[in-house]
Design a protein around this motif. Structure first.
Motif, PDB file in Angstrom:
ATOM      1  N   ALA A  52       0.828  -1.210   0.000  1.00 38.87           N
ATOM      2  CA  ALA A  52       0.000   0.000   0.000  1.00 38.87           C
ATOM      3  C   ALA A  52       0.858   1.252   0.000  1.00 38.87           C
ATOM      4  CB  ALA A  52      -0.939  -0.009   1.203  1.00 38.87           C
ATOM      5  N   ILE A  53       1.888   1.274   0.840  1.00 41.47           N
ATOM      6  CA  ILE A  53       2.712   2.483   0.967  1.00 41.47           C
ATOM      7  C   ILE A  53       3.668   2.620  -0.215  1.00 41.47           C
ATOM      8  CG2 ILE A  53       4.420   3.655   2.391  1.00 41.47           C
ATOM      9  CD1 ILE A  53       3.117   2.316   4.834  1.00 41.47           C
ATOM     10  N   ALA A  54       4.359   1.546  -0.577  1.00 37.26           N
ATOM     11  CA  ALA A  54       5.352   1.626  -1.650  1.00 37.26           C
ATOM     12  C   ALA A  54       4.708   1.965  -2.984  1.00 37.26           C
ATOM     13  CB  ALA A  54       6.127   0.319  -1.745  1.00 37.26           C
ATOM     14  N   HIS A  55       3.583   1.335  -3.315  1.00 40.89           N
ATOM     15  CA  HIS A  55       2.942   1.609  -4.599  1.00 40.89           C
ATOM     16  C   HIS A  55       2.364   3.015  -4.634  1.00 40.89           C
ATOM     17  CE1 HIS A  55       3.765  -2.373  -5.811  1.00 40.89           C
ATOM     18  NE2 HIS A  55       2.781  -2.974  -5.175  1.00 40.89           N
ATOM     19  N   ASN A  59       3.559   5.991  -7.176  1.00 40.20           N
ATOM     20  CA  ASN A  59       2.582   6.675  -8.023  1.00 40.20           C
ATOM     21  C   ASN A  59       2.567   8.186  -7.803  1.00 40.20           C
ATOM     22  OD1 ASN A  59       1.870   4.177  -8.940  1.00 40.20           O
ATOM     23  ND2 ASN A  59      -0.142   4.131  -7.984  1.00 40.20           N
ATOM     24  N   GLY A  60       3.356   8.663  -6.844  1.00 40.92           N
ATOM     25  CA  GLY A  60       3.407  10.093  -6.590  1.00 40.92           C
ATOM     26  C   GLY A  60       2.427  10.585  -5.564  1.00 40.92           C
ATOM     27  N   THR A  61       1.806   9.653  -4.816  1.00 38.92           N
ATOM     28  CA  THR A  61       0.912  10.038  -3.736  1.00 38.92           C
ATOM     29  C   THR A  61       1.409   9.384  -2.450  1.00 38.92           C
ATOM     30  OG1 THR A  61      -1.422  10.205  -3.073  1.00 38.92           O
ATOM     31  CG2 THR A  61      -0.728   8.153  -4.138  1.00 38.92           C
ATOM     32  N   THR A  62       0.632   9.384  -1.384  1.00 36.74           N
ATOM     33  CA  THR A  62       1.109   8.860  -0.110  1.00 36.74           C
ATOM     34  C   THR A  62       0.033   8.011   0.569  1.00 36.74           C
ATOM     35  OG1 THR A  62       0.359  10.824   1.094  1.00 36.74           O
ATOM     36  CG2 THR A  62       2.635  10.829   0.284  1.00 36.74           C
ATOM     37  N   PRO A 143      13.538   0.588  -5.853  1.00 36.37           N
ATOM     38  CA  PRO A 143      12.465   0.786  -6.831  1.00 36.37           C
ATOM     39  C   PRO A 143      12.475   2.203  -7.392  1.00 36.37           C
ATOM     40  CG  PRO A 143      11.600   0.788  -4.606  1.00 36.37           C
ATOM     41  CD  PRO A 143      13.043   0.388  -4.497  1.00 36.37           C
ATOM     42  N   GLN A 144      11.852   2.362  -8.527  1.00 35.67           N
ATOM     43  CA  GLN A 144      11.809   3.656  -9.203  1.00 35.67           C
ATOM     44  C   GLN A 144      10.382   4.183  -9.209  1.00 35.67           C
ATOM     45  OE1 GLN A 144      13.341   2.847 -13.073  1.00 35.67           O
ATOM     46  NE2 GLN A 144      15.375   2.295 -12.365  1.00 35.67           N
ATOM     47  N   GLY A 145      10.252   5.492  -9.318  1.00 39.55           N
ATOM     48  CA  GLY A 145       8.943   6.108  -9.306  1.00 39.55           C
ATOM     49  C   GLY A 145       8.272   6.080 -10.670  1.00 39.55           C
ATOM     50  N   ARG A 146       6.975   6.370 -10.674  1.00 37.31           N
ATOM     51  CA  ARG A 146       6.195   6.476 -11.901  1.00 37.31           C
ATOM     52  C   ARG A 146       5.670   7.899 -12.019  1.00 37.31           C
ATOM     53  NH1 ARG A 146       3.846   2.409  -8.833  1.00 37.31           N
ATOM     54  NH2 ARG A 146       4.587   0.330  -9.328  1.00 37.31           N
ATOM     55  N   ALA A 147       5.202   8.241 -13.186  1.00 38.64           N
ATOM     56  CA  ALA A 147       4.583   9.552 -13.382  1.00 38.64           C
ATOM     57  C   ALA A 147       3.199   9.539 -12.748  1.00 38.64           C
ATOM     58  CB  ALA A 147       4.490   9.874 -14.865  1.00 38.64           C
ATOM     59  N   ARG A 148       2.942  10.469 -11.867  1.00 41.91           N
ATOM     60  CA  ARG A 148       1.672  10.524 -11.160  1.00 41.91           C
ATOM     61  C   ARG A 148       0.527  10.825 -12.121  1.00 41.91           C
ATOM     62  NH1 ARG A 148      -0.829  11.780  -6.231  1.00 41.91           N
ATOM     63  NH2 ARG A 148      -2.515  13.304  -6.391  1.00 41.91           N
ATOM     64  N   ASP A 149      -0.605  10.139 -11.946  1.00 45.11           N
ATOM     65  CA  ASP A 149      -1.816  10.455 -12.690  1.00 45.11           C
ATOM     66  C   ASP A 149      -2.393  11.728 -12.076  1.00 45.11           C
ATOM     67  OD1 ASP A 149      -4.286  10.659 -13.876  1.00 45.11           O
ATOM     68  OD2 ASP A 149      -4.729   8.515 -13.765  1.00 45.11           O
ATOM     69  N   ALA A 150      -2.111  12.846 -12.695  1.00 42.74           N
ATOM     70  CA  ALA A 150      -2.447  14.139 -12.112  1.00 42.74           C
ATOM     71  C   ALA A 150      -3.660  14.793 -12.759  1.00 42.74           C
ATOM     72  CB  ALA A 150      -1.247  15.078 -12.224  1.00 42.74           C
ATOM     73  N   ALA A 151      -4.342  14.097 -13.651  1.00 43.20           N
ATOM     74  CA  ALA A 151      -5.532  14.679 -14.268  1.00 43.20           C
ATOM     75  C   ALA A 151      -6.568  14.987 -13.202  1.00 43.20           C
ATOM     76  CB  ALA A 151      -6.114  13.713 -15.301  1.00 43.20           C
TER      77      ALA A 151
END
Length: 463
Positions: A52-55, A59-62, A143-151
């Motif tokens: 839950a926390i890592a994903h 994804n750019g959220t918390t 692990p590497q980050g992803r681009a946050r779905d910011a729409a």
């Protein structure tokens, strides 16, 4: 330096109290079961905190541990529910701040349970009970980050406000806990809504919605030439083995005829015990001729995925998700590298909307065919043996609103089908209306969200 977060409240008590009953009053079996339950509860907690926390962070959220305790670790299956919250945990991070592992202590005479964050495409894997932490370090592979779905969130239009409000107020199930709803039509999101603490980039475990993801992954493999649904699923030994007659189709339709100890199989050793797919899911014996009896079983889905696993080196599930723009979806693996795609995937409401849209598009995405031409019809046709005691039918990895004898759901078209998962995960696809309906939740044991009523009301609102 690695950073750590430790939950210390009640730690000493949590490690020493195995049962309310005095040890002398318990039989050897009761003591064994109590110890096993604690080990499973620790694995459950480690895995959910890690995933839950890592994903979310990737994804750019918390998500916070407190949020995970409130939602994912509340109202779960007995007897784990009474154990899991008080077990002390530690979150260990890489120097760059990303999660390396989560450990949960459960007994003074054993190693803690460990969930290791492997990488962004395969998520967190749970190590075996009693496994020593030094065997599973991931220092060299953060692990590497992803681009946050910011729409921005699409507010529900007037027509959908009533069913949306009902989804969050308990109208469709007293005590149900909705975290997200989304409705799209003709490929356009009409409206979406999220619970406080959740947003479009917040992933949740799919539970058995993963079975529909699995059917999609299998379909993609079939389209690539990686096999046919009529092929043997490769179970059992080569000589004198009746399980060789079990096909991938049988496995997708929950009709392998294999024994299962409970409906669904109690896959606790795999899900929470750190055992592997290869040792827990594939070796169950036959008790019925394949294709004659429906028995909902996690192990059947795992067998179907394993039958096409040889194609994953070149075309992993993550590659399919990327093509669909499901950038916040992760199918997780066991510690030996096999996908647990009967349950253990994490995704968002928007990504599940894209999964549904793939089926509205009849397997085509951005002009490229990803699934066989007849795959939608295949997965949504309730052929073969059917579940008992329900109005729902079953296709191939997807539930159907109609059974072979007809449709009992008033107001829902015959062609509608759905992915359904524990704790209220749903994706409803209605081809004749070009509509996809997604509902995410963390419903507690004993509560239920009426997805049929919600679907009926949404479709009526869109008339």
């Amino acid at each position: 330096m690695k950073t750590t977060l430790i939950a210390a409240a009640g730690a000493a008590l949590a490690l020493t109290s195995f049962s309310a009953a005095p040890a002398g009053a318990q039989s050897a079996q009761e003591r064994l079961d109590a110890r096993y339950d604690r080990a499973l509860a620790a694995g459950y907690k480690a895995l959910f905190l890690c995933s839950a926390i890592a994903h979310a962070e990737a994804n750019g959220t918390t998500r916070t541990p407190e949020s995970v305790h409130e939602w994912e670790l509340t109202g779960i299956q007995a007897p784990l529910n009474d154990i899991v919250r008080d077990l002390p945990y530690e979150i260990v991070r890489h120097d760059n701040g990303t999660i390396e592992r989560v450990s949960v202590a459960w007994s003074e005479d054993s190693e803690p349970r460990l969930a290791i964050h492997l990488d962004r495409d395969r998520g967190c894997g749970l190590t075996p009970i009693m496994g020593a932490g030094h065997d599973y370090g991931r220092d060299a592979n953060p692990p590497q980050g992803r681009a946050r779905d910011a729409a921005p969130v699409t507010a529900a239009p007037r027509a959908l406000r009533k069913p949306f409000a009902g989804a969050f107020s308990g109208t469709y199930g007293e005590g149900s806990r909705t975290t997200a709803v989304l409705v799209s039509r003709d490929g356009e999101t009409l409206g979406e809504r999220y619970a406080q603490g959740f947003d479009p980039a917040t992933p949740q475990r799919t539970w058995s919605v993963a079975k529909s993801l699995a059917a999609t992954v299998v379909g993609a493999a079939v389209h690539r030439g990686g096999g046919e649904v009529g092929d043997s699923a490769g179970l059992g030994f080569e000589r004198g083995e009746p399980r060789a007659d079990i096909t991938i189709d049988h496995a997708l339709r929950m009709a392998t005829g294999r024994y299962s100890d409970t409906p669904g199989n109690r896959t606790d050793p795999l899900y929470w015990g750190g055992a592997s797919v290869l040792e827990t899911a594939l070796d169950w014996p036959l008790v019925y001729k394949p294709g004659t009896v429906f028995r909902y079983a996690n192990n059947d889905t795992l067998a179907a995925v394993q039958a096409v696993a040889s194609t994953f080196k070149k075309d992993p599930p993550a590659a399919l998700f990327a093509k669909l723009g499901m950038t916040h979806t992760v199918a997780e693996i066991d510690w030996r590298g096999q996908y647990i795609m009967s349950s253990q995937a994490w995704t968002t409401a928007r990504d599940l909307g894209k999964l549904g849209q793939l089926y509205l598009n009849n397997g085509v995405w951005n002009g490229e065919r990803l699934l066989p031409e007849n795959w939608r019809e295949y997965v949504s046709t309730p052929s073969g043996p059917q579940p008992e005691g329900t109005d729902w039918g079953y296709g191939a990895g997807w539930w159907t609103f109609r059974r072979p004898e007809g449709n009992a759901f008033e107001g829902i078209p015959d062609d509608a089908f759905a992915a359904r998962g524990n704790r209220g995960q749903y994706v409803v696809v209605v081809p004749s209306r070009n509509v996809v309906i997604v509902r995410r939740g963390e419903d507690m044991v004993g509560t239920r969200f009426d997805i049929a009523a919600f679907t009926r009301d949404v479709l009526a609102a869109l008339d």
